[in-house]
Design a protein around this motif. Structure first.
Motif, mmCIF file in Angstrom:
data_model
loop_
_atom_site.group_PDB
_atom_site.id
_atom_site.type_symbol
_atom_site.label_atom_id
_atom_site.label_comp_id
_atom_site.label_asym_id
_atom_site.label_seq_id
_atom_site.Cartn_x
_atom_site.Cartn_y
_atom_site.Cartn_z
ATOM 1 N N GLU A 22 21.037 27.885 8.407
ATOM 2 C CA GLU A 22 20.254 28.659 9.364
ATOM 3 C C GLU A 22 20.496 28.136 10.779
ATOM 4 O O GLU A 22 20.832 26.965 10.964
ATOM 5 N N ASP A 23 20.311 28.985 11.775
ATOM 6 C CA ASP A 23 20.585 28.580 13.165
ATOM 7 C C ASP A 23 19.384 28.872 14.055
ATOM 8 O O ASP A 23 19.455 29.616 15.016
ATOM 9 N N ILE A 24 18.290 28.232 13.715
ATOM 10 C CA ILE A 24 17.049 28.458 14.457
ATOM 11 C C ILE A 24 17.160 27.898 15.887
ATOM 12 O O ILE A 24 18.011 27.062 16.189
ATOM 13 N N CYS A 25 16.260 28.379 16.753
ATOM 14 C CA CYS A 25 16.269 27.941 18.145
ATOM 15 C C CYS A 25 14.829 27.832 18.637
ATOM 16 O O CYS A 25 14.013 28.733 18.382
ATOM 17 N N VAL A 26 14.517 26.723 19.298
ATOM 18 C CA VAL A 26 13.171 26.499 19.837
ATOM 19 C C VAL A 26 13.280 26.093 21.304
ATOM 20 O O VAL A 26 14.350 25.680 21.756
#
Length: 480
Positions: free
Chosen positions: A360-364
């Protein structure tokens, strides 16, 4: 059952099978009439080759077609519209969310023949390319002319410009330079109904009408088939310097990233690898990295030499403030290349932990990175699955890899539960489910977690407007 009834049913089955076979053969002949016999096939070996992408999903298309220009694509789409055949645009097939997988069969539309760099306009700092040009090829070409195309995905050597535009790819340099959409000025594209459209302007500014160009960037091949692009370039940077810093805990590294950004010291590249990633690299290709380190930051600055030195000194001070154990600055181009070889080795290395990774390539927001990593550590313990984290910390985009045994159904189930919980944490922290890989069909069930009903309905209406028959890349982005 009466034998005569069985005979009739068998006859009906054979008749239907024959008609389907003749229908498919007729469609194949029509496709070959458009692109030539060599470039349209229904042979099994070709259909197998274009049945998958980097997710490992496998669905064989009915046909593989390789057009050479927009006019051929237009005729293919008119044929597909007439017979309601699904069409799946495809570049190099390096996507990580199932974007090019032909999940409803139909036509795999392979765009790699559109592979020309058409024009370099030095006066206006633009380059015109077809969608099948490889990103690294474009980068090398423009740099040989003293110019620079900043988007730099890890897959640059084997991903195409069209695929990058469709996914709005980011990459290592997004920290300072932004993502693909920031460099797309104009597009040529073919609509699902066959019309060829041209969007945008070559000028620095343009506010004439809606920004259809930006709408197509990141649309994952669901609205139109991109065939050509005019891309913005910048001046080639004169110098670069690379360093890495080793930290005892991943939270130290995360806090360092937040502090660097808070002090407005934005390097060109700011990458992170956690302890599990380091262990994987050392098992795959021993390099002397400290296995017991909590995390490593890879940092690069570019620009004028005197400016680089000042920025590197500031970053070194920030790293020391957050308890960096080791700080190393590359002395020359050879050392710099060795450092980036470590980063490029990550993807093949992490498969050594287990046979399957849920990537997965989540971003915060960058200020939330420390909280994100603390939550991931808790989720890892809760679901008893190894989680490997690395990625573009400078823009808050982390590649989270949940590692599972492909033969252990219970572990796979726990892995997917861990992913769902990570998604919830990401959204709670004000983040997004995908920083650069897109939604495809692997994340479509979760899109409504992030996008409110009104906005989601608007997106679906836009899809319907562009693709009234739902034949272009159907089954992607939206869940059922």
């Amino acid at each position: 059952m009466n034998r005569s009834i069985l005979t009739i049913l068998h006859y009906c089955y054979q008749l239907i099978h024959y008609k389907v076979k003749m229908y498919k053969q007729d469609i194949l002949y029509k496709l070959q009439g458009i692109v030539g016999e060599k470039y349209a096939t229904a042979d099994l070996e070709d259909r197998i080759c274009y049945a998958y992408d980097a997710t490992g999903q496998r669905v064989q298309p009915d046909y593989v077609v390789k057009p050479a220009n927009p006019n051929e694509i237009s005729r293919i789409m008119k044929l597909a519209t007439r017979f309601r055949i699904p069409v799946y645009p495809r570049g190099a097939g390096s996507g990580l969310t199932g974007g090019s997988v032909p999940i409803k069969k139909g036509i795999a539309l392979v765009l790699t023949r559109l592979n020309r760099i058409l024009e370099l306009d030095k006066a206006n700092h633009t380059v015109t390319v077809e969608s099948g040009v490889f990103v690294a090829e474009l980068q090398k070409f423009v740099e040989s002319q003293g110019l620079f195309y900043p988007p730099d995905p890890a897959s640059a050597d084997f991903s195409t410009i069209g695929g990058n535009i469709a996914e709005n790819a980011g990459g290592l340099r997004a920290c300072r330079y932004g993502v693909t959409r920031d460099y797309v000025l104009q597009l040529e594209a073919v609509l699902p109904t066959g019309e060829i459209i041209h969007t945008g302007a070559k000028t620095v500014k343009s506010v004439s009408g809606y920004d259809v160009t930006r709408l197509l960037v990141g649309s994952e091949g669901t609205l139109a088939i991109i065939t050509k692009a005019v891309l913005r370039l910048i001046a080639k940077v004169p110098a670069r310097k690379t360093m890495y810093a080793v930290f005892p805990q991943i939270t130290n590294a995360a806090e360092t990233v937040s502090d660097i950004v808070a002090q407005s010291v934005i390097p060109s590249t700011l990458e992170l690898m956690d302890q599990r990633t380091i262990e994987c690299i050392e098992a795959y290709k021993p390099t002397g990295l400290p296995k017991q380190a909590g995390a490593i930051l890879f940092i690069e600055e570019d620009g004028l030499p005197e400016q680089i030195e000042q920025v590197i000194r500031q970053i070194v001070c920030i790293c020391k403030k957050h308890n960096a154990l080791t700080i190393r600055v590359a002395k020359n181009a050879e050392e710099r290349e060795r450092l980036w070889e470590l980063r490029r080795a990550v993807s093949p290395a992490i498969t050594r932990i287990a046979g399957k990774k849920i990537n997965e390539d989540i971003c915060v927001p960058r200020s939330e990175l420390a909280r994100l990593f603390i939550a991931i550590q808790q989720i890892e313990k809760k679901y008893r699955v190894p989680i490997v984290n690395y990625g573009h910390a400078g823009d808050g985009n982390i590649h989270v890899n949940v590692m599972v045994n492909p033969d252990d159904t219970q572990e796979i189930a726990r892995g997917h539960k861990a992913v769902e919980e990570i998604f919830k944490v990401v959204l709670k922290l004000g983040g997004t489910l995908s920083g650069e890989h897109g939604i495809g069909n692997t994340k479509s069930a979760y899109l409504s977690w992030e996008i409110p009903p009104a906005e989601l309905r608007l997106m679906k209406e836009i899809k319907k407007l562009f693709d009234p028959n739902n034949i272009l890349n159907p089954g992607k982005i939206f869940y059922k």
